[in-house]
Design a protein around this motif. Structure first.
Motif, PDB file in Angstrom:
ATOM      1  N   SER A 157       0.852  -1.193   0.000  1.00 42.65           N
ATOM      2  CA  SER A 157       0.000   0.000   0.000  1.00 42.65           C
ATOM      3  C   SER A 157       0.886   1.241   0.000  1.00 42.65           C
ATOM      4  O   SER A 157       2.001   1.229   0.525  1.00 42.65           O
TER       5      SER A 157
ATOM      6  N   ALA B  42       0.224   3.978   1.613  1.00 42.49           N
ATOM      7  CA  ALA B  42       0.203   4.594   2.938  1.00 42.49           C
ATOM      8  C   ALA B  42       1.241   3.983   3.882  1.00 42.49           C
ATOM      9  O   ALA B  42       1.937   4.696   4.585  1.00 42.49           O
ATOM     10  N   MET B  43       1.339   2.654   3.873  1.00 36.34           N
ATOM     11  CA  MET B  43       2.234   1.996   4.827  1.00 36.34           C
ATOM     12  C   MET B  43       3.489   1.435   4.186  1.00 36.34           C
ATOM     13  O   MET B  43       4.462   1.153   4.865  1.00 36.34           O
TER      14      MET B  43
END
Length: 81
Positions: free
Chosen positions: A73, A75-76
């Motif tokens: 992802s 985001a992470m």
């Protein structure tokens, strides 16, 4: 009363697991933004995989699941695997 008990049990469980629940309602659809992004991503992935194999789309679901779970992802920076 029953609903309050179940709610309390879940809140205690998630608290012990160190997670935070974010509830959404039909009146606050902006909370479902991540779900919309995920659904859009999965829809695009399935369209790319299926292409001309429309009648065999169900056989490609396992490939789509593997590809989605393997991708990190943004985001992470981590994948579900």
């Amino acid at each position: 009363m029953y609903r309050k008990f179940i709610s309390h049990v879940w809140l205690i469980l998630w608290n012990k697991l160190g997670t935070h629940l974010k509830f959404s309602t039909s009146y606050h659809p902006q909370m479902d933004g991540q779900i919309k992004v995920t659904n859009r991503t999965l829809g695009t992935l399935l369209r790319v995989l299926v292409k001309k194999n429309v009648k065999r789309w169900d056989g490609l679901l396992s490939h789509a699941k593997f590809a989605y779970n393997r991708a990190p992802s943004k985001a992470m920076g981590l994948s579900p695997f």
